[in-house]
Design a protein around this motif. Sequence first.
Motif, short mmCIF file in Angstrom:
data_model
loop_
_atom_site.label_atom_id
_atom_site.label_comp_id
_atom_site.label_asym_id
_atom_site.label_seq_id
_atom_site.Cartn_x
_atom_site.Cartn_y
_atom_site.Cartn_z
N LYS A 126 0.82 -1.20 0.00
CA LYS A 126 0.00 0.00 0.00
C LYS A 126 0.86 1.25 0.00
N ALA A 129 1.93 1.91 -3.47
CA ALA A 129 0.84 2.47 -4.25
C ALA A 129 0.64 3.95 -3.92
N ARG A 130 0.83 4.31 -2.65
CA ARG A 130 0.69 5.71 -2.25
C ARG A 130 1.74 6.57 -2.93
N ALA A 132 3.23 6.00 -5.74
CA ALA A 132 2.86 6.11 -7.16
C ALA A 132 1.76 7.15 -7.34
N GLN A 236 -1.67 10.43 -1.36
CA GLN A 236 -1.92 9.11 -0.82
C GLN A 236 -3.26 9.02 -0.12
#
Length: 238
Positions: A126, A129-130, A132, A236
């Motif tokens: 996660k 992903a944040r 990104a 995020q």
Amino acid sequence: MMKIGVLTMRFPTKLAAGFAAVTILAAGAFTTAGSAAAQEPTPTPQAHQPGQKQQRRENFLNHIAQNLGVTLEQLKAAIKNAELQVIDDLVQEGTLTPEQGQAAKDKINSGQGIAIGKILGQRRAKAGARLAAIRAGIVKSAAGAIGIDPKDLVKELKGGKSIADVADEHGVSLDTVKSRITSDAKTKLDQAVVGGKIDQAKADELLKKFSDRLDDILNKKKGAGKAGTGHSGPAQQG
């Protein structure tokens, strides 16, 4: 975060700090032991007896308890408390929803236990992903301020330019770009506050940290790190 009496009242601080890692260490030790046993050329029938894995776990925990100078029951209680505290941490930072956190705590309290390693792995995914999302948000906002397509800005960045370079080439001041990025970031944070994901104090903290690092991000070029990498930003929360 929950504070459990066993940790704060019965154990020295140095011992309590070590208990939080016991579950993960135990899991690693059991995996290693299992792999070593699987590589033995002539495994014995005992290696496949039911309950042997559980006995190894008990032996492992007994060794830890003896090394720390506590009873096995005290060690298990400390591990359980640490698991509950980890769940509270994950809920607080948004990795788990309150409902998921409560379900995990119910399993712990019922004696079923949880896969802490798996949950922490999900947290790392996660976080990636944040980061990104932060990079994508910065590029989108910057491109909008400059007046170009985000894909064209990405090409320029891959070619070795910084966002500041591209803005200058298009006659757009860096302050204009910063204002657009900050405004978009604040909008995302406001949405997160309204949605109950974070409180206003956390939103203000994130925005300040993001704004303080924005100059470095906008002037960063390929080879010196990706835009947004390693920076905790508002994207995020969206």
